[in-house]
Write a protein that holds these residues in place. Structure first.
Motif, PDB file in Angstrom:
ATOM      1  N   ARG A   1      10.517   9.659  -7.156  1.00  0.00           N
ATOM      2  CA  ARG A   1      10.868  10.377  -5.926  1.00  0.00           C
ATOM      3  C   ARG A   1      12.093  11.268  -6.148  1.00  0.00           C
ATOM      4  O   ARG A   1      12.202  12.342  -5.562  1.00  0.00           O
ATOM      5  N   TYR A   2      13.008  10.829  -7.023  1.00  0.00           N
ATOM      6  CA  TYR A   2      14.213  11.611  -7.283  1.00  0.00           C
ATOM      7  C   TYR A   2      14.027  12.667  -8.372  1.00  0.00           C
ATOM      8  O   TYR A   2      14.694  13.689  -8.367  1.00  0.00           O
ATOM      9  N   PHE A   3      13.139  12.403  -9.328  1.00  0.00           N
ATOM     10  CA  PHE A   3      13.004  13.312 -10.461  1.00  0.00           C
ATOM     11  C   PHE A   3      11.763  14.192 -10.408  1.00  0.00           C
ATOM     12  O   PHE A   3      11.787  15.305 -10.921  1.00  0.00           O
ATOM     13  N   ALA A   4      10.670  13.697  -9.873  1.00  0.00           N
ATOM     14  CA  ALA A   4       9.421  14.472  -9.811  1.00  0.00           C
ATOM     15  C   ALA A   4       8.727  14.149  -8.494  1.00  0.00           C
ATOM     16  O   ALA A   4       7.738  13.419  -8.454  1.00  0.00           O
ATOM     17  N   ASP A   5       9.241  14.691  -7.436  1.00  0.00           N
ATOM     18  CA  ASP A   5       8.750  14.365  -6.095  1.00  0.00           C
ATOM     19  C   ASP A   5       7.280  14.728  -5.895  1.00  0.00           C
ATOM     20  O   ASP A   5       6.619  14.176  -5.022  1.00  0.00           O
ATOM     21  N   ASP A   6       6.760  15.634  -6.717  1.00  0.00           N
ATOM     22  CA  ASP A   6       5.367  16.055  -6.570  1.00  0.00           C
ATOM     23  C   ASP A   6       4.381  14.941  -6.889  1.00  0.00           C
ATOM     24  O   ASP A   6       3.227  14.994  -6.476  1.00  0.00           O
ATOM     25  N   TYR A   7       4.799  13.939  -7.653  1.00  0.00           N
ATOM     26  CA  TYR A   7       3.880  12.886  -8.073  1.00  0.00           C
ATOM     27  C   TYR A   7       4.157  11.531  -7.436  1.00  0.00           C
ATOM     28  O   TYR A   7       3.678  10.515  -7.904  1.00  0.00           O
ATOM     29  N   CYS A   8       4.915  11.507  -6.363  1.00  0.00           N
ATOM     30  CA  CYS A   8       5.185  10.248  -5.668  1.00  0.00           C
ATOM     31  C   CYS A   8       3.961   9.823  -4.875  1.00  0.00           C
ATOM     32  O   CYS A   8       3.260  10.640  -4.296  1.00  0.00           O
ATOM     33  N   LEU A   9       3.749   8.530  -4.838  1.00  0.00           N
ATOM     34  CA  LEU A   9       2.669   7.969  -4.030  1.00  0.00           C
ATOM     35  C   LEU A   9       3.211   7.532  -2.683  1.00  0.00           C
ATOM     36  O   LEU A   9       4.359   7.100  -2.585  1.00  0.00           O
ATOM     37  N   PRO A  10       2.387   7.586  -1.653  1.00  0.00           N
ATOM     38  CA  PRO A  10       2.797   6.970  -0.391  1.00  0.00           C
ATOM     39  C   PRO A  10       2.959   5.459  -0.595  1.00  0.00           C
ATOM     40  O   PRO A  10       2.182   4.824  -1.313  1.00  0.00           O
ATOM     41  N   ARG A  11       3.976   4.890   0.035  1.00  0.00           N
ATOM     42  CA  ARG A  11       4.232   3.450  -0.137  1.00  0.00           C
ATOM     43  C   ARG A  11       3.048   2.604   0.303  1.00  0.00           C
ATOM     44  O   ARG A  11       2.751   1.573  -0.294  1.00  0.00           O
ATOM     45  N   GLY A  12       2.380   3.035   1.355  1.00  0.00           N
ATOM     46  CA  GLY A  12       1.241   2.274   1.851  1.00  0.00           C
ATOM     47  C   GLY A  12       0.117   2.156   0.840  1.00  0.00           C
ATOM     48  O   GLY A  12      -0.590   1.146   0.797  1.00  0.00           O
ATOM     49  N   VAL A  13      -0.060   3.174   0.004  1.00  0.00           N
ATOM     50  CA  VAL A  13      -1.113   3.136  -1.011  1.00  0.00           C
ATOM     51  C   VAL A  13      -0.844   2.017  -2.006  1.00  0.00           C
ATOM     52  O   VAL A  13      -1.758   1.278  -2.379  1.00  0.00           O
ATOM     53  N   LEU A  14       0.412   1.859  -2.419  1.00  0.00           N
ATOM     54  CA  LEU A  14       0.733   0.793  -3.371  1.00  0.00           C
ATOM     55  C   LEU A  14       0.530  -0.587  -2.766  1.00  0.00           C
ATOM     56  O   LEU A  14       0.031  -1.499  -3.437  1.00  0.00           O
ATOM     57  N   VAL A  15       0.900  -0.759  -1.510  1.00  0.00           N
ATOM     58  CA  VAL A  15       0.733  -2.065  -0.853  1.00  0.00           C
ATOM     59  C   VAL A  15      -0.746  -2.376  -0.648  1.00  0.00           C
ATOM     60  O   VAL A  15      -1.200  -3.492  -0.938  1.00  0.00           O
ATOM     61  N   ILE A  16      -1.503  -1.397  -0.167  1.00  0.00           N
ATOM     62  CA  ILE A  16      -2.932  -1.606   0.041  1.00  0.00           C
ATOM     63  C   ILE A  16      -3.628  -1.864  -1.288  1.00  0.00           C
ATOM     64  O   ILE A  16      -4.502  -2.736  -1.386  1.00  0.00           O
ATOM     65  N   ASP A  17      -3.226  -1.135  -2.316  1.00  0.00           N
ATOM     66  CA  ASP A  17      -3.802  -1.342  -3.648  1.00  0.00           C
ATOM     67  C   ASP A  17      -3.547  -2.765  -4.130  1.00  0.00           C
ATOM     68  O   ASP A  17      -4.437  -3.397  -4.690  1.00  0.00           O
ATOM     69  N   ALA A  18      -2.361  -3.280  -3.911  1.00  0.00           N
ATOM     70  CA  ALA A  18      -2.051  -4.648  -4.340  1.00  0.00           C
ATOM     71  C   ALA A  18      -2.935  -5.659  -3.632  1.00  0.00           C
ATOM     72  O   ALA A  18      -3.460  -6.577  -4.252  1.00  0.00           O
ATOM     73  N   ILE A  19      -3.133  -5.479  -2.338  1.00  0.00           N
ATOM     74  CA  ILE A  19      -3.949  -6.423  -1.563  1.00  0.00           C
ATOM     75  C   ILE A  19      -5.414  -6.359  -1.980  1.00  0.00           C
ATOM     76  O   ILE A  19      -6.054  -7.387  -2.224  1.00  0.00           O
ATOM     77  N   VAL A  20      -5.933  -5.146  -2.096  1.00  0.00           N
ATOM     78  CA  VAL A  20      -7.353  -4.983  -2.441  1.00  0.00           C
ATOM     79  C   VAL A  20      -7.627  -5.453  -3.866  1.00  0.00           C
ATOM     80  O   VAL A  20      -8.603  -6.169  -4.115  1.00  0.00           O
ATOM     81  N   SER A  21      -6.770  -5.072  -4.812  1.00  0.00           N
ATOM     82  CA  SER A  21      -7.011  -5.488  -6.196  1.00  0.00           C
ATOM     83  C   SER A  21      -6.849  -7.000  -6.354  1.00  0.00           C
ATOM     84  O   SER A  21      -7.618  -7.628  -7.084  1.00  0.00           O
ATOM     85  N   PHE A  22      -5.880  -7.599  -5.655  1.00  0.00           N
ATOM     86  CA  PHE A  22      -5.752  -9.063  -5.710  1.00  0.00           C
ATOM     87  C   PHE A  22      -7.018  -9.733  -5.170  1.00  0.00           C
ATOM     88  O   PHE A  22      -7.524 -10.677  -5.768  1.00  0.00           O
ATOM     89  N   GLY A  23      -7.520  -9.230  -4.058  1.00  0.00           N
ATOM     90  CA  GLY A  23      -8.734  -9.815  -3.487  1.00  0.00           C
ATOM     91  C   GLY A  23      -9.933  -9.696  -4.407  1.00  0.00           C
ATOM     92  O   GLY A  23     -10.687 -10.658  -4.594  1.00  0.00           O
ATOM     93  N   MET A  24     -10.111  -8.526  -4.997  1.00  0.00           N
ATOM     94  CA  MET A  24     -11.267  -8.322  -5.875  1.00  0.00           C
ATOM     95  C   MET A  24     -11.156  -9.137  -7.157  1.00  0.00           C
ATOM     96  O   MET A  24     -12.127  -9.776  -7.579  1.00  0.00           O
ATOM     97  N   ILE A  25      -9.986  -9.127  -7.780  1.00  0.00           N
ATOM     98  CA  ILE A  25      -9.812  -9.858  -9.036  1.00  0.00           C
ATOM     99  C   ILE A  25      -9.890 -11.361  -8.802  1.00  0.00           C
ATOM    100  O   ILE A  25     -10.528 -12.084  -9.569  1.00  0.00           O
TER     101      ILE A  25
END
Length: 163
Positions: free
Chosen positions: A106-130
Motif C-alpha cells: 500500500r505504501y510502495f505500489a498502491d496499484d497492486y493492493c488488494l481490498p482487505r475483504g478479499v484476503l479475509v474471504i479468501d482465508a475463509i473459503v480456502s480453509f473451508g475447501m481444504i
C-alpha cells in the motif's frame, strides 16, 4: 500390467503430491471466488491484473504454511481436532502474512493492493475447501465403509494409559 498396478498403488509421495495439487487448485479458486463474493458477484476490471500479480505468491505462501504446520505429513484417515486446529493455524498465519505484505505494498505500489475483504474471504473459503477435502476420507470411512463383524462393546474404566 504391473506398471499400471504400481501406478495406482497408494504411496506417501503420491498422496502428498495429490494433496498439494488439489490444494493449489482450491487456493486459486478460493482467491478468484473471494473477489466475486466481495464485489457482489461481479469482477471489477481494475482487479484483473491484481489476480495475476498476487496468485503465485498466495499459492506459494499458503502451501508453505500448510507444510510448516504438518498438513502433508499425516494420514488423513485418522484426522481429528488437532489436524483441523493446525489447518486453522496455517490459514490464519498465511492470511496475516499476506495482509502484512498488502500493507507494505500500500505504501510502495498502491496499484497492486488488494481490498482487505478479499484476503479475509479468501482465508475463509480456502480453509473451508481444504478442510473439507482433508476430512472427506474420514467421513467416507465413518459413514459408508464401516463393516462391523461383532457386537458393539462399551468399555468402562479405560483411560489414556490403557492399551
Amino acid at each position: 500390467m504391473k506398471f499400471i498396478e504400481r501406478l495406482f498403488q497408494p504411496t506417501r509421495m503420491k498422496r502428498t503430491f495429490f494433496f498439494i495439487i488439489t490444494d493449489i487448485i482450491f487456493i486459486a479458486f478460493a482467491y478468484y471466488f473471494s473477489f466475486y463474493l466481495r464485489f457482489g458477484f461481479t469482477y471489477p476490471e481494475k482487479y484483473q491484473s491484481h489476480y495475476v500479480f498476487w496468485l503465485p505468491g498466495i499459492i506459494l505462501f499458503k502451501i508453505f504454511f500448510l507444510a510448516i504446520f504438518g498438513m502433508y505429513r499425516i494420514n488423513w484417515r485418522f484426522v481429528g481436532i488437532t489436524e483441523l486446529s493446525n489447518l486453522m493455524k496455517s490459514a490464519v498465519t498465511s492470511t496475516l502474512f499476506l495482509y502484512g505484505v498488502n500493507i507494505v505494498l500500500r505504501y510502495f505500489a498502491d496499484d497492486y493492493c488488494l481490498p482487505r475483504g478479499v484476503l479475509v474471504i479468501d482465508a475463509i473459503v480456502s480453509f473451508g475447501m481444504i478442510s473439507f477435502l482433508k476430512i472427506l476420507k474420514r467421513l467416507y470411512i465413518d459413514l459408508f465403509s464401516r463393516k462391523s463383524a461383532g457386537k458393539r462393546t462399551l468399555i468402562i474404566g479405560a483411560d489414556l494409559t490403557t492399551e
